[in-house]
Design an enzyme around this catalytic site. Structure first.
Site, PDB file in Angstrom:
ATOM      1  N   ARG A   1      -1.033 -10.631  -7.452  1.00 23.38           N
ATOM      2  CA  ARG A   1      -0.522 -11.586  -8.305  1.00 23.38           C
ATOM      3  C   ARG A   1       0.408 -13.032  -8.565  1.00 23.38           C
ATOM      4  O   ARG A   1       0.844 -12.112  -8.058  1.00 23.38           O
ATOM      5  CB  ARG A   1      -0.925 -10.942  -9.798  1.00 23.38           C
TER       6      ARG A   1
ATOM      7  N   ASP B   1       1.368 -13.742  -3.797  1.00 21.75           N
ATOM      8  CA  ASP B   1       2.640 -14.215  -3.944  1.00 21.75           C
ATOM      9  C   ASP B   1       3.433 -12.506  -3.816  1.00 21.75           C
ATOM     10  O   ASP B   1       2.769 -11.694  -4.723  1.00 21.75           O
ATOM     11  CB  ASP B   1       2.973 -14.650  -5.312  1.00 21.75           C
TER      12      ASP B   1
ATOM     13  N   ALA C   1       8.397 -10.349  -6.426  1.00 24.48           N
ATOM     14  CA  ALA C   1       8.916  -8.789  -7.354  1.00 24.48           C
ATOM     15  C   ALA C   1       8.016  -8.369  -6.111  1.00 24.48           C
ATOM     16  O   ALA C   1       8.500  -7.034  -7.144  1.00 24.48           O
ATOM     17  CB  ALA C   1       8.465  -9.262  -8.957  1.00 24.48           C
ATOM     18  N   ALA C   2       7.230  -8.328  -5.039  1.00 19.47           N
ATOM     19  CA  ALA C   2       6.750  -6.280  -4.936  1.00 19.47           C
ATOM     20  C   ALA C   2       8.215  -5.524  -4.390  1.00 19.47           C
ATOM     21  O   ALA C   2       7.549  -4.637  -5.244  1.00 19.47           O
ATOM     22  CB  ALA C   2       6.205  -6.835  -3.671  1.00 19.47           C
ATOM     23  N   GLY C   3       8.930  -5.988  -4.291  1.00 19.46           N
ATOM     24  CA  GLY C   3       9.952  -4.919  -4.110  1.00 19.46           C
ATOM     25  C   GLY C   3      10.527  -4.574  -5.053  1.00 19.46           C
ATOM     26  O   GLY C   3      10.682  -3.540  -5.049  1.00 19.46           O
ATOM     27  N   ASP C   4      10.690  -5.361  -6.436  1.00 23.31           N
ATOM     28  CA  ASP C   4      11.170  -5.076  -7.471  1.00 23.31           C
ATOM     29  C   ASP C   4       9.944  -3.708  -8.169  1.00 23.31           C
ATOM     30  O   ASP C   4      10.744  -2.956  -8.505  1.00 23.31           O
ATOM     31  CB  ASP C   4      10.901  -5.917  -8.833  1.00 23.31           C
TER      32      ASP C   4
ATOM     33  N   GLY D   1      14.293 -12.454 -12.437  1.00 26.25           N
ATOM     34  CA  GLY D   1      15.118 -11.516 -11.618  1.00 26.25           C
ATOM     35  C   GLY D   1      15.306 -10.185 -11.281  1.00 26.25           C
ATOM     36  O   GLY D   1      13.777  -9.336 -11.523  1.00 26.25           O
TER      37      GLY D   1
ATOM     38  N   LEU E   1       8.653  -1.625   4.970  1.00 23.53           N
ATOM     39  CA  LEU E   1       8.481  -2.687   5.668  1.00 23.53           C
ATOM     40  C   LEU E   1       7.389  -3.559   5.714  1.00 23.53           C
ATOM     41  O   LEU E   1       6.446  -3.783   6.763  1.00 23.53           O
ATOM     42  CB  LEU E   1       7.752  -2.066   6.993  1.00 23.53           C
TER      43      LEU E   1
ATOM     44  N   ALA F   1       0.573  -5.394  -7.101  1.00 26.67           N
ATOM     45  CA  ALA F   1       1.506  -7.338  -7.617  1.00 26.67           C
ATOM     46  C   ALA F   1       1.575  -8.510  -6.632  1.00 26.67           C
ATOM     47  O   ALA F   1       1.656  -9.134  -7.069  1.00 26.67           O
ATOM     48  CB  ALA F   1       3.714  -6.510  -7.438  1.00 26.67           C
TER      49      ALA F   1
ATOM     50  N   ASN G   1      14.984  -3.468   2.388  1.00 26.66           N
ATOM     51  CA  ASN G   1      13.824  -3.339   3.401  1.00 26.66           C
ATOM     52  C   ASN G   1      14.476  -3.614   4.305  1.00 26.66           C
ATOM     53  O   ASN G   1      15.645  -3.331   4.564  1.00 26.66           O
ATOM     54  CB  ASN G   1      12.772  -4.878   2.101  1.00 26.66           C
TER      55      ASN G   1
ATOM     56  N   GLY H   1       3.091 -14.850  -9.770  1.00 28.55           N
ATOM     57  CA  GLY H   1       4.539 -14.273 -10.330  1.00 28.55           C
ATOM     58  C   GLY H   1       5.662 -13.540 -10.558  1.00 28.55           C
ATOM     59  O   GLY H   1       4.884 -12.619  -9.880  1.00 28.55           O
TER      60      GLY H   1
END
Ligand code: RIB
Length: 307
Positions: free
Chosen positions: A287, A248, A251-254, A41, A223, A284, A186, A289
């Site tokens: 890894r 993966d 959640a990179a942006g989060d 989320g 970007l 992030a 993004n 998840g």
């Protein structure tokens, strides 16, 4: 230094992740390679990112009265995140995200909002005792947009910095931009908000300028493999992406937004904060998840030192 106080109002999901060698075509059944359940989320991910960078963090939103909701609350508490303002909703199930992850680390996500779709302005009003004491409010667009807009205006009126991650992409009313301290779209979100196709640094600059002209104080456009572009009234910067092997990108942006919010709360410049957040999200993506992939502050500091 006093710990920065971050309030996140947003979504909490259980991510149901299937790994596959490729995405099936219409009508096809294929065999995947793994199935995992992760806490996710956008809101909860950003709260975890803020907490792991050392912020005193409050998470507000809604989960259902079910196992997913109960587990998510417990997991957030284990991160020392205050969940006093997470409402357990009797009418809706907890939000879930069905995620297909391919071998290149790219993903396709279907979110079923459930209780996230029931977060109300009254839930925001219930935060009055803590909102004014926060340094930064972090919001995204995975809960009802009217609630997000209400929270943004309220926080700005109280002098609280507002960081908006406009994801998933949605259009915004023109009168909201002047209440936003930092926006972190993004490429596709920036395009939806500005009408400018963001495909390189020059188009990123044009899109960022449109957002500044609309009234946002500071703009950072992520970007992907091209890194991060930032624009304020007095500074412009481009930070290349770190060279890592992604497994993966969920959640990179989060991770970027949550980490940046802490740096902004600590008084760092947008450029320094984005440099830190760029490193956090680079870790992030290596890894699996959503929440398990988010690094702690000492890991980010070591990464930036090249240790
Ligand atoms: O930004 C990533 C998140 O989007 C996932 O954790 C998923 O829950 C969806 O909300």
């Amino acid at each position: 230094m006093e710990r920065v106080r971050v309030l996140v109002i947003g979504s909490m999901n259980m991510d149901l992740v299937v790994q596959t060698p490729r995405v099936p075509v219409d009508g096809e059944t294929i065999v995947g390679t793994a199935f995992n359940r992760y806490f996710g989320g956008k809101g909860a991910n950003q709260a975890v990112a803020a907490a792991r960078q050392g912020a005193k963090t409050i998470m507000a939103g809604r989960v259902g009265r079910d196992l997913f909701g109960q587990d998510q609350i417990q997991s957030l508490q284990s991160e020392q995140i205050n969940t006093d303002y997470v409402v357990v909703d009797d009418k809706h199930a907890s939000g879930i995200a069905s995620i297909i992850l391919d071998e290149q680390g790219s993903n396709r996500i279907i979110v079923v909002p459930g209780a996230n779709g029931a977060v109300t302005k009254e839930d925001v009003d219930a935060l009055s005792p803590v909102l004014a004491q926060c340094d930064v409010l972090v919001v995204q667009l995975e809960i009802p947009i009217d609630t997000v807009l209400y929270a943004i205006k309220k926080a700005h009126g109280l002098g609280v910095k507002v960081v908006l991650n406009p994801a998933p992409a949605n259009s915004l009313p023109e009168d909201i931009y002047k209440h936003i301290s930092v926006i972190t779209p993004n490429e596709s979100e920036a395009q939806l908000l500005t009408g400018i196709e963001v495909k390189d640094l020059s188009s990123a600059k044009s899109a960022a300028q449109v957002l500044l002209d609309k009234g946002v104080e500071q703009v950072v456009i992520t970007l992907g493999s091209r890194g991060v572009y930032g624009l304020t009234k007095t500074n412009e910067f481009h930070l290349p992406a770190h060279k890592v092997t992604p497994v993966d990108t969920v959640a990179a942006g989060d991770t970027f937004t949550g980490a940046l919010a802490v740096m902004i709360g600590e008084g760092q410049s947008l450029e320094d904060g984005a440099r830190y957040a760029n490193a956090a999200s680079a870790i992030a993506v290596t890894r699996h998840g959503a929440q398990p992939s988010i690094p702690q502050r000492d890991e980010v500091v070591s990464f930036l030192r090249g240790v």
